[in-house]
Design a protein around this motif. Structure first.
Motif, PDB file in Angstrom:
ATOM      1  N   PRO A   1       2.965   9.497  -0.387  1.00  0.00           N
ATOM      2  CA  PRO A   1       2.558   8.387  -1.204  1.00  0.00           C
ATOM      3  C   PRO A   1       1.037   8.393  -1.627  1.00  0.00           C
ATOM      4  N   VAL A   2       0.641   8.546  -2.810  1.00  0.00           N
ATOM      5  CA  VAL A   2      -0.614   8.669  -3.194  1.00  0.00           C
ATOM      6  C   VAL A   2      -1.780   7.368  -2.701  1.00  0.00           C
ATOM      7  N   ASN A   3      -0.997   6.425  -2.537  1.00  0.00           N
ATOM      8  CA  ASN A   3      -1.947   5.328  -1.840  1.00  0.00           C
ATOM      9  C   ASN A   3      -1.536   5.050  -0.285  1.00  0.00           C
ATOM     10  N   VAL A   4      -0.998   5.917   0.169  1.00  0.00           N
ATOM     11  CA  VAL A   4      -0.798   6.114   1.737  1.00  0.00           C
ATOM     12  C   VAL A   4      -1.543   7.434   2.333  1.00  0.00           C
ATOM     13  N   PRO A   5      -2.831   7.557   2.225  1.00  0.00           N
ATOM     14  CA  PRO A   5      -3.060   9.052   2.463  1.00  0.00           C
ATOM     15  C   PRO A   5      -2.874   9.707   3.600  1.00  0.00           C
ATOM     16  N   GLY A   6      -2.462   8.906   4.841  1.00  0.00           N
ATOM     17  CA  GLY A   6      -1.994   9.488   6.169  1.00  0.00           C
ATOM     18  C   GLY A   6      -0.627  10.068   5.791  1.00  0.00           C
ATOM     19  N   TRP A   7       0.111   9.480   5.138  1.00  0.00           N
ATOM     20  CA  TRP A   7       1.714  10.247   4.849  1.00  0.00           C
ATOM     21  C   TRP A   7       1.499  11.606   3.986  1.00  0.00           C
ATOM     22  N   ARG A   8       1.471  12.665   4.526  1.00  0.00           N
ATOM     23  CA  ARG A   8       1.534  13.884   3.383  1.00  0.00           C
ATOM     24  C   ARG A   8       2.686  14.872   4.024  1.00  0.00           C
ATOM     25  N   ASP A   9       3.754  14.926   3.387  1.00  0.00           N
ATOM     26  CA  ASP A   9       4.876  15.620   3.723  1.00  0.00           C
ATOM     27  C   ASP A   9       5.340  15.020   4.976  1.00  0.00           C
ATOM     28  N   PHE A  10       5.451  13.415   5.299  1.00  0.00           N
ATOM     29  CA  PHE A  10       5.743  12.995   6.244  1.00  0.00           C
ATOM     30  C   PHE A  10       7.408  12.665   6.419  1.00  0.00           C
ATOM     31  N   PRO A  11       7.871  13.126   7.422  1.00  0.00           N
ATOM     32  CA  PRO A  11       9.492  13.150   7.535  1.00  0.00           C
ATOM     33  C   PRO A  11      10.154  11.826   7.631  1.00  0.00           C
ATOM     34  N   LEU A  12       9.981  10.958   6.689  1.00  0.00           N
ATOM     35  CA  LEU A  12      10.416   9.455   6.906  1.00  0.00           C
ATOM     36  C   LEU A  12      11.879   9.446   7.335  1.00  0.00           C
ATOM     37  N   VAL A  13      12.722  10.339   6.388  1.00  0.00           N
ATOM     38  CA  VAL A  13      14.034   9.925   6.516  1.00  0.00           C
ATOM     39  C   VAL A  13      14.383  10.293   8.081  1.00  0.00           C
ATOM     40  N   GLU A  14      14.108  11.353   8.696  1.00  0.00           N
ATOM     41  CA  GLU A  14      14.365  11.556  10.062  1.00  0.00           C
ATOM     42  C   GLU A  14      14.050  10.493  10.974  1.00  0.00           C
ATOM     43  N   ARG A  15      12.793  10.064  10.759  1.00  0.00           N
ATOM     44  CA  ARG A  15      12.213   9.158  11.482  1.00  0.00           C
ATOM     45  C   ARG A  15      12.975   7.679  11.501  1.00  0.00           C
ATOM     46  N   VAL A  16      13.201   7.275  10.224  1.00  0.00           N
ATOM     47  CA  VAL A  16      14.058   6.207  10.039  1.00  0.00           C
ATOM     48  C   VAL A  16      15.443   6.441  10.857  1.00  0.00           C
ATOM     49  N   ARG A  17      16.102   7.654  10.514  1.00  0.00           N
ATOM     50  CA  ARG A  17      17.324   7.945  11.204  1.00  0.00           C
ATOM     51  C   ARG A  17      17.527   7.626  12.725  1.00  0.00           C
ATOM     52  N   ARG A  18      16.327   8.097  13.302  1.00  0.00           N
ATOM     53  CA  ARG A  18      16.205   7.950  14.765  1.00  0.00           C
ATOM     54  C   ARG A  18      15.928   6.378  14.987  1.00  0.00           C
ATOM     55  N   ALA A  19      15.083   5.687  14.314  1.00  0.00           N
ATOM     56  CA  ALA A  19      14.811   4.266  14.719  1.00  0.00           C
ATOM     57  C   ALA A  19      15.961   3.333  14.479  1.00  0.00           C
ATOM     58  N   THR A  20      16.891   3.789  13.846  1.00  0.00           N
ATOM     59  CA  THR A  20      18.212   2.893  13.243  1.00  0.00           C
ATOM     60  C   THR A  20      19.711   3.689  13.800  1.00  0.00           C
TER      61      THR A  20
ATOM     62  N   VAL B   1       8.277  11.227  -3.523  1.00  0.00           N
ATOM     63  CA  VAL B   1       8.898  11.430  -2.426  1.00  0.00           C
ATOM     64  C   VAL B   1       9.876  12.651  -2.545  1.00  0.00           C
ATOM     65  N   ASP B   2      10.363  13.006  -1.621  1.00  0.00           N
ATOM     66  CA  ASP B   2      11.075  14.341  -1.856  1.00  0.00           C
ATOM     67  C   ASP B   2      12.424  14.135  -0.956  1.00  0.00           C
ATOM     68  N   ALA B   3      13.415  13.568  -1.871  1.00  0.00           N
ATOM     69  CA  ALA B   3      14.678  13.145  -1.412  1.00  0.00           C
ATOM     70  C   ALA B   3      15.387  14.261  -0.717  1.00  0.00           C
ATOM     71  N   TYR B   4      15.191  15.369  -1.325  1.00  0.00           N
ATOM     72  CA  TYR B   4      16.052  16.590  -0.719  1.00  0.00           C
ATOM     73  C   TYR B   4      15.484  17.092   0.604  1.00  0.00           C
ATOM     74  N   ARG B   5      14.460  16.711   0.989  1.00  0.00           N
ATOM     75  CA  ARG B   5      13.782  17.248   2.258  1.00  0.00           C
ATOM     76  C   ARG B   5      13.363  15.983   2.928  1.00  0.00           C
ATOM     77  N   GLY B   6      13.782  14.620   2.549  1.00  0.00           N
ATOM     78  CA  GLY B   6      13.506  13.602   3.216  1.00  0.00           C
ATOM     79  C   GLY B   6      11.957  13.005   3.705  1.00  0.00           C
ATOM     80  N   THR B   7      11.142  13.811   2.725  1.00  0.00           N
ATOM     81  CA  THR B   7       9.939  13.513   3.092  1.00  0.00           C
ATOM     82  C   THR B   7       9.019  12.769   2.032  1.00  0.00           C
ATOM     83  N   VAL B   8       7.990  12.017   2.459  1.00  0.00           N
ATOM     84  CA  VAL B   8       7.131  11.093   1.159  1.00  0.00           C
ATOM     85  C   VAL B   8       5.626  11.693   1.626  1.00  0.00           C
TER      86      VAL B   8
END
Length: 327
Positions: free
Chosen positions: A92-111, A83-90
């Motif tokens: 995961p080695v075991n989730v190939p579709g997520w590479r530098d995925f902006p998870l923090v921003e997407r979850v912020r929007r969803a909540t 993960v990259d907490a500074y940039r808010g991206t993930v």
């Protein structure tokens, strides 16, 4: 303060997400570490990035259907990494579709714009164990997750130490075999490549162990065989324990921890793992300031990721300090 009709007042409620290669779990967790509402979806790990994100959004939607949702003040995420907490991206080695995925921003929007804190899953487990588990009361600790991979996190000076990107304590990629096999991380001879469940089971198969009639060739099946006295299965756990002990001893020498807490599916084998782990630690941890290091099983079980994510959220929602910190 929100009130739950079944249990009364609810204080310090946060949203927790535990994201791994098998499942995406979510919960509403109160200030005492009690899980008030749960939701879960399988991780579509081999699908495209948006398909995986839809599963996260489905979990959040299930939680939002609760009457307690509006009382939740922040979101914590413990994710498989890196993960990259500074940039808010993930990524995961075991989730190939997520590479530098902006998870923090997407979850912020969803909540609805709630603050979001991201840490690696090993750090989340560490936060849970320091708050409510076996590392509680210890100022300097290493916590490990030994499962499909090997992750970890550190408590230093009484506080969980996630590091700049949220990955500090990732013991699985300490090198313990200079001439070892290539690792998925790109390195060679890592703890994870020897001690993780799939590698432990592969080693047993390569050395002549055979599954039973059900064909189960998992680490759990190897553990059953080891408990029954199968010498190849026992040797596979011995080798995994040696790798873990070497990594724990190296960590202890570097930062002076006094306890190592081991959880995850492989740790469920019990003394088949812990007995050789303690023996091997006596071989590797020989310096005076690490000689009294203890190794114990984790206590928070399958809820560790959610509880640790909740602890991370509490840093945002409750004044910037991890629950379970030293006074």
């Amino acid at each position: 303060m929100q009130t739950d009709p079944a249990t009364g007042p609810v204080d310090g409620l946060v949203i927790a997400l535990d994201i791994g290669g098998t499942k995406i779990a979510g919960a509403l967790v109160d200030a005492e570490g009690r899980i008030r509402v749960r939701a879960q979806r399988p991780t579509p790990a081999r699908e495209a990035d948006e398909t995986v994100m839809r599963a996260v959004e489905d979990v959040l939607a299930d939680l939002a259907a609760s009457s307690l949702w509006e009382a939740a003040g922040a979101v914590g995420i413990g994710s498989a990494g890196p993960v990259d907490a500074y940039r808010g991206t993930v990524s995961p080695v075991n989730v190939p579709g997520w590479r530098d995925f902006p998870l923090v921003e997407r979850v912020r929007r969803a909540t609805d714009g709630r603050p979001v804190t991201l840490v690696g899953d090993g750090v989340a487990m560490t936060a849970a164990e320091h708050w409510l588990g076996a590392a509680r009361g210890h100022d300097n600790a290493l916590c490990l997750v030994v499962s499909t991979g090997v992750g970890g996190g550190l408590v230093l000076g009484g506080r969980v130490h996630p590091g700049p990107t949220g990955n500090a304590g990732h013991i699985g990629h300490i090198v313990v075999d200079m001439d070892g096999e290539p690792c998925a991380c790109g390195g060679r001879g890592c703890v994870e490549g020897i001690a993780s469940g799939p590698h432990l089971a592969r080693r047993a198969l390569e050395n002549g162990w055979r599954p039973g009639p059900d064909g189960d060739a998992s680490a759990a099946a190897v553990a059953v065989a080891a408990h029954a006295g199968d010498p190849v299965a026992l040797a596979s756990f011995e080798r995994a324990a040696q790798a873990l002990a070497a990594g724990i001893a190296a960590t202890a020498a570097l930062v002076e921890i006094d306890i190592a807490v081991v959880g995850g599916g492989v740790a469920g084998a019990g003394e088949i793992l812990f007995a050789p782990l303690r023996r091997s630690l006596g071989t590797y941890a020989t310096l005076s300031f690490v000689r009294n290091l203890t190794v114990v099983p984790a206590l928070t079980g399958t809820d560790a990721g959610l509880l640790g994510a909740a602890a991370a959220a509490s840093c945002t929602d409750g004044g910037g300090a991890w629950p379970g910190r030293a006074s």
